[in-house]
Design a protein around this motif. Structure first.
Motif, PDB file in Angstrom:
ATOM      1  N   ALA A 105     -22.228  31.928  79.202  1.00  0.00           N
ATOM      2  CA  ALA A 105     -23.651  32.140  79.046  1.00  0.00           C
ATOM      3  C   ALA A 105     -24.384  31.480  80.211  1.00  0.00           C
ATOM      4  O   ALA A 105     -23.967  30.431  80.713  1.00  0.00           O
TER       5      ALA A 105
ATOM      6  N   GLN B 167     -24.342  27.523  67.053  1.00  0.00           N
ATOM      7  CA  GLN B 167     -25.474  27.874  66.226  1.00  0.00           C
ATOM      8  C   GLN B 167     -26.243  26.617  65.860  1.00  0.00           C
ATOM      9  O   GLN B 167     -25.704  25.697  65.251  1.00  0.00           O
TER      10      GLN B 167
ATOM     11  N   PHE C 213     -18.687  29.712  70.450  1.00  0.00           N
ATOM     12  CA  PHE C 213     -20.033  30.088  70.055  1.00  0.00           C
ATOM     13  C   PHE C 213     -20.715  28.872  69.461  1.00  0.00           C
ATOM     14  O   PHE C 213     -20.061  27.918  69.057  1.00  0.00           O
TER      15      PHE C 213
ATOM     16  N   LYS D 286     -31.457  29.050  64.120  1.00  0.00           N
ATOM     17  CA  LYS D 286     -31.246  29.904  65.281  1.00  0.00           C
ATOM     18  C   LYS D 286     -30.083  30.861  65.044  1.00  0.00           C
ATOM     19  O   LYS D 286     -29.239  30.631  64.186  1.00  0.00           O
ATOM     20  N   GLU D 287     -30.062  31.920  65.829  1.00  0.00           N
ATOM     21  CA  GLU D 287     -28.952  32.855  65.794  1.00  0.00           C
ATOM     22  C   GLU D 287     -27.728  32.240  66.456  1.00  0.00           C
ATOM     23  O   GLU D 287     -27.839  31.396  67.344  1.00  0.00           O
ATOM     24  N   ARG D 288     -26.566  32.672  66.006  1.00  0.00           N
ATOM     25  CA  ARG D 288     -25.352  32.271  66.678  1.00  0.00           C
ATOM     26  C   ARG D 288     -25.312  32.895  68.070  1.00  0.00           C
ATOM     27  O   ARG D 288     -25.609  34.080  68.237  1.00  0.00           O
ATOM     28  N   GLU D 289     -24.963  32.104  69.061  1.00  0.00           N
ATOM     29  CA  GLU D 289     -24.934  32.592  70.421  1.00  0.00           C
ATOM     30  C   GLU D 289     -23.611  32.271  71.097  1.00  0.00           C
ATOM     31  O   GLU D 289     -22.986  31.253  70.821  1.00  0.00           O
ATOM     32  N   GLY D 290     -23.214  33.155  71.981  1.00  0.00           N
ATOM     33  CA  GLY D 290     -22.007  32.937  72.740  1.00  0.00           C
ATOM     34  C   GLY D 290     -22.206  31.871  73.800  1.00  0.00           C
ATOM     35  O   GLY D 290     -23.266  31.776  74.416  1.00  0.00           O
TER      36      GLY D 290
ATOM     37  N   SER E  96     -26.961  29.800  80.255  1.00  0.00           N
ATOM     38  CA  SER E  96     -27.485  28.487  79.918  1.00  0.00           C
ATOM     39  C   SER E  96     -26.479  27.358  80.113  1.00  0.00           C
ATOM     40  O   SER E  96     -26.872  26.191  80.198  1.00  0.00           O
TER      41      SER E  96
ATOM     42  N   SER F 190     -21.480  37.815  74.554  1.00  0.00           N
ATOM     43  CA  SER F 190     -22.690  38.314  73.913  1.00  0.00           C
ATOM     44  C   SER F 190     -22.408  39.186  72.698  1.00  0.00           C
ATOM     45  O   SER F 190     -23.303  39.873  72.210  1.00  0.00           O
ATOM     46  N   ASP F 191     -21.198  39.155  72.193  1.00  0.00           N
ATOM     47  CA  ASP F 191     -20.814  40.033  71.097  1.00  0.00           C
ATOM     48  C   ASP F 191     -19.998  39.257  70.068  1.00  0.00           C
ATOM     49  O   ASP F 191     -18.789  39.447  69.948  1.00  0.00           O
ATOM     50  N   ALA F 192     -20.675  38.426  69.310  1.00  0.00           N
ATOM     51  CA  ALA F 192     -19.997  37.647  68.282  1.00  0.00           C
ATOM     52  C   ALA F 192     -19.339  38.534  67.239  1.00  0.00           C
ATOM     53  O   ALA F 192     -18.334  38.154  66.643  1.00  0.00           O
TER      54      ALA F 192
END
Length: 129
Positions: free
Chosen positions: A60, A39, A37, A43-47, A62, A111-113
């Motif tokens: 992801a 961050q 993950f 910003k929000e933490r993203e997978g 991206s 998508s589920d930290a």
């Protein structure tokens, strides 16, 4: 219980590459869903990517096609090979472990930290233009 420690971060120019490592200790890490993950400030933490205990992976959108997640169970180490880095990849990168099924690891993990109960301290990746 599993303890995680990331390494391999650094500063690179756009288009460059880095390989992050996550060393695990404690409970057998091969039983877990493992993930990376990130961050960025504000910003929000993203997978970024996940790898299930059976070796299946998900990414992801991206980073798909640029990053590769892998693991070496004999070394209790997970890797994230990052190629074609972009400035927007700049972030603190964390490895994490979740005691969820391989199925949910593949379809939900990236998508589920909140499913990940074990986290490393993070390693900084900075990509300049």
């Amino acid at each position: 219980q599993v303890r995680l420690a990331e390494s391999g971060g650094g500063s690179v120019q756009a288009g460059g590459s880095l390989r992050l490592s996550c060393a695990a200790s404690g409970n057998t890490y091969s039983r877990y869903c493992m993930g990376w993950f990130r961050q960025a400030p504000g910003k929000e933490r993203e997978g970024v990517a996940v790898i299930a205990s059976d070796g299946h992976t998900n990414y992801a959108d991206s980073v798909k096609g640029r990053f590769t997640i892998s693991k070496d169970n004999t070394k209790n180490t997970m890797y994230l090979q990052m190629n074609s880095l972009k400035p927007e990849d700049t972030a603190m990168y964390y490895c994490a472990a979740a005691s969820i099924s391989d199925f949910f690891c593949r379809i939900r993990g990236v998508s589920d930290a909140g499913a990940f109960g074990y986290w490393g301290q993070g390693t900084q990746v900075t990509v300049s233009s």
